[in-house]
Design a protein around this motif. Structure first.
Motif, PDB file in Angstrom:
ATOM      1  N   MET A 118       0.817  -1.188   0.000  1.00  0.00           N
ATOM      2  CA  MET A 118       0.000   0.000   0.000  1.00  0.00           C
ATOM      3  C   MET A 118       0.862   1.253   0.000  1.00  0.00           C
ATOM      4  O   MET A 118       0.456   2.274  -0.544  1.00  0.00           O
ATOM      5  CB  MET A 118      -0.936  -0.051   1.213  1.00  0.00           C
ATOM      6  N   ASN A 119       2.038   1.173   0.615  1.00  0.00           N
ATOM      7  CA  ASN A 119       2.925   2.333   0.636  1.00  0.00           C
ATOM      8  C   ASN A 119       3.376   2.734  -0.750  1.00  0.00           C
ATOM      9  O   ASN A 119       3.607   3.909  -1.011  1.00  0.00           O
ATOM     10  CB  ASN A 119       4.140   2.051   1.525  1.00  0.00           C
ATOM     11  N   VAL A 120       3.512   1.742  -1.638  1.00  0.00           N
ATOM     12  CA  VAL A 120       3.942   2.054  -2.999  1.00  0.00           C
ATOM     13  C   VAL A 120       2.910   2.941  -3.682  1.00  0.00           C
ATOM     14  O   VAL A 120       3.252   3.903  -4.375  1.00  0.00           O
ATOM     15  CB  VAL A 120       4.175   0.749  -3.797  1.00  0.00           C
ATOM     16  N   VAL A 121       1.638   2.634  -3.495  1.00  0.00           N
ATOM     17  CA  VAL A 121       0.577   3.439  -4.104  1.00  0.00           C
ATOM     18  C   VAL A 121       0.575   4.842  -3.508  1.00  0.00           C
ATOM     19  O   VAL A 121       0.499   5.844  -4.228  1.00  0.00           O
ATOM     20  CB  VAL A 121      -0.794   2.753  -3.907  1.00  0.00           C
ATOM     21  N   LEU A 122       0.652   4.928  -2.209  1.00  0.00           N
ATOM     22  CA  LEU A 122       0.624   6.241  -1.566  1.00  0.00           C
ATOM     23  C   LEU A 122       1.867   7.058  -1.894  1.00  0.00           C
ATOM     24  O   LEU A 122       1.794   8.284  -2.004  1.00  0.00           O
ATOM     25  CB  LEU A 122       0.479   6.078  -0.056  1.00  0.00           C
ATOM     26  N   ASP A 123       3.006   6.379  -2.064  1.00  0.00           N
ATOM     27  CA  ASP A 123       4.232   7.098  -2.414  1.00  0.00           C
ATOM     28  C   ASP A 123       4.165   7.684  -3.822  1.00  0.00           C
ATOM     29  O   ASP A 123       4.843   8.662  -4.121  1.00  0.00           O
ATOM     30  CB  ASP A 123       5.441   6.166  -2.311  1.00  0.00           C
ATOM     31  N   HIS A 124       3.377   7.088  -4.694  1.00  0.00           N
ATOM     32  CA  HIS A 124       3.295   7.538  -6.082  1.00  0.00           C
ATOM     33  C   HIS A 124       1.916   8.108  -6.415  1.00  0.00           C
ATOM     34  O   HIS A 124       1.470   8.067  -7.564  1.00  0.00           O
ATOM     35  CB  HIS A 124       3.614   6.378  -7.026  1.00  0.00           C
ATOM     36  N   LEU A 125       1.253   8.660  -5.442  1.00  0.00           N
ATOM     37  CA  LEU A 125      -0.077   9.217  -5.635  1.00  0.00           C
ATOM     38  C   LEU A 125      -0.065  10.364  -6.648  1.00  0.00           C
ATOM     39  O   LEU A 125      -1.013  10.517  -7.420  1.00  0.00           O
ATOM     40  CB  LEU A 125      -0.651   9.697  -4.301  1.00  0.00           C
ATOM     41  N   ASP A 126       1.018  11.133  -6.687  1.00  0.00           N
ATOM     42  CA  ASP A 126       1.112  12.222  -7.656  1.00  0.00           C
ATOM     43  C   ASP A 126       1.145  11.692  -9.084  1.00  0.00           C
ATOM     44  O   ASP A 126       0.585  12.297  -9.998  1.00  0.00           O
ATOM     45  CB  ASP A 126       2.334  13.098  -7.366  1.00  0.00           C
ATOM     46  N   VAL A 127       1.780  10.544  -9.296  1.00  0.00           N
ATOM     47  CA  VAL A 127       1.839   9.948 -10.632  1.00  0.00           C
ATOM     48  C   VAL A 127       0.451   9.466 -11.048  1.00  0.00           C
ATOM     49  O   VAL A 127       0.030   9.664 -12.195  1.00  0.00           O
ATOM     50  CB  VAL A 127       2.855   8.782 -10.666  1.00  0.00           C
ATOM     51  N   PHE A 128      -0.290   8.852 -10.112  1.00  0.00           N
ATOM     52  CA  PHE A 128      -1.649   8.414 -10.413  1.00  0.00           C
ATOM     53  C   PHE A 128      -2.550   9.618 -10.706  1.00  0.00           C
ATOM     54  O   PHE A 128      -3.380   9.574 -11.608  1.00  0.00           O
ATOM     55  CB  PHE A 128      -2.223   7.598  -9.250  1.00  0.00           C
ATOM     56  N   GLY A 129      -2.382  10.678  -9.958  1.00  0.00           N
ATOM     57  CA  GLY A 129      -3.167  11.890 -10.203  1.00  0.00           C
ATOM     58  C   GLY A 129      -2.865  12.499 -11.556  1.00  0.00           C
ATOM     59  O   GLY A 129      -3.767  12.951 -12.261  1.00  0.00           O
ATOM     60  N   SER A 130      -1.599  12.497 -11.930  1.00  0.00           N
ATOM     61  CA  SER A 130      -1.206  13.014 -13.239  1.00  0.00           C
ATOM     62  C   SER A 130      -1.797  12.156 -14.353  1.00  0.00           C
ATOM     63  O   SER A 130      -2.275  12.672 -15.362  1.00  0.00           O
ATOM     64  CB  SER A 130       0.312  13.047 -13.344  1.00  0.00           C
ATOM     65  N   GLY A 131      -1.771  10.843 -14.173  1.00  0.00           N
ATOM     66  CA  GLY A 131      -2.350   9.940 -15.168  1.00  0.00           C
ATOM     67  C   GLY A 131      -3.851  10.130 -15.292  1.00  0.00           C
ATOM     68  O   GLY A 131      -4.399  10.125 -16.403  1.00  0.00           O
ATOM     69  N   LEU A 132      -4.530  10.303 -14.162  1.00  0.00           N
ATOM     70  CA  LEU A 132      -5.969  10.548 -14.191  1.00  0.00           C
ATOM     71  C   LEU A 132      -6.288  11.862 -14.894  1.00  0.00           C
ATOM     72  O   LEU A 132      -7.213  11.945 -15.704  1.00  0.00           O
ATOM     73  CB  LEU A 132      -6.532  10.561 -12.769  1.00  0.00           C
ATOM     74  N   SER A 133      -5.500  12.885 -14.617  1.00  0.00           N
ATOM     75  CA  SER A 133      -5.704  14.181 -15.253  1.00  0.00           C
ATOM     76  C   SER A 133      -5.518  14.083 -16.767  1.00  0.00           C
ATOM     77  O   SER A 133      -6.331  14.607 -17.536  1.00  0.00           O
ATOM     78  CB  SER A 133      -4.731  15.202 -14.677  1.00  0.00           C
ATOM     79  N   THR A 134      -4.481  13.389 -17.202  1.00  0.00           N
ATOM     80  CA  THR A 134      -4.238  13.214 -18.638  1.00  0.00           C
ATOM     81  C   THR A 134      -5.366  12.436 -19.291  1.00  0.00           C
ATOM     82  O   THR A 134      -5.822  12.773 -20.384  1.00  0.00           O
ATOM     83  CB  THR A 134      -2.895  12.499 -18.872  1.00  0.00           C
ATOM     84  N   THR A 135      -5.846  11.395 -18.619  1.00  0.00           N
ATOM     85  CA  THR A 135      -6.946  10.600 -19.148  1.00  0.00           C
ATOM     86  C   THR A 135      -8.205  11.438 -19.312  1.00  0.00           C
ATOM     87  O   THR A 135      -8.883  11.367 -20.343  1.00  0.00           O
ATOM     88  CB  THR A 135      -7.234   9.405 -18.221  1.00  0.00           C
TER      89      THR A 135
END
Length: 79
Positions: A1-18
Motif C-alpha cells: 500500500m505504501n507504494v501506491v501512496l508514495d506515487h499518488l502524484d503519478v496516479f493523479g497526473s495519469g488521471l488528469s491526462t486521461t
C-alpha cells in the motif's frame, strides 16, 4: 500500500491526462458528428453526397482480406 501512496502524484497526473484526452476526443467527435449530420440533411446534392459517403465509409467498411463476414442473424419466434 505504501507504494501506491508514495506515487499518488503519478496516479493523479495519469488521471488528469486521461480526463483531458477524454474531453478532447468527445469535443472532436461531437464536432465531426455535427458537420456530417448537417451535410446529410443539406439540400445541396454535393454536400449531402459527401455526408452519405462518409457515413457509408465509416459505418460499412469492407471486410478485411481473408476474413468472411458471418451471415446475418435471423430472428425466429420462440416455440
Amino acid at each position: 500500500m505504501n507504494v501506491v501512496l508514495d506515487h499518488l502524484d503519478v496516479f493523479g497526473s495519469g488521471l488528469s491526462t486521461t480526463l483531458q484526452l477524454t474531453a478532447l476526443s468527445f469535443l472532436l467527435a461531437l464536432g465531426v458528428g455535427v458537420v456530417v449530420a448537417t451535410a446529410r440533411v443539406c439540400p445541396a446534392p454535393p454536400l449531402r453526397g459527401g455526408g452519405v459517403g462518409e457515413v457509408a465509409a465509416v459505418r460499412h467498411p469492407p471486410p478485411r482480406p481473408g476474413r468472411a463476414r458471418p451471415p446475418p442473424r435471423r430472428w425466429t419466434s420462440p416455440g
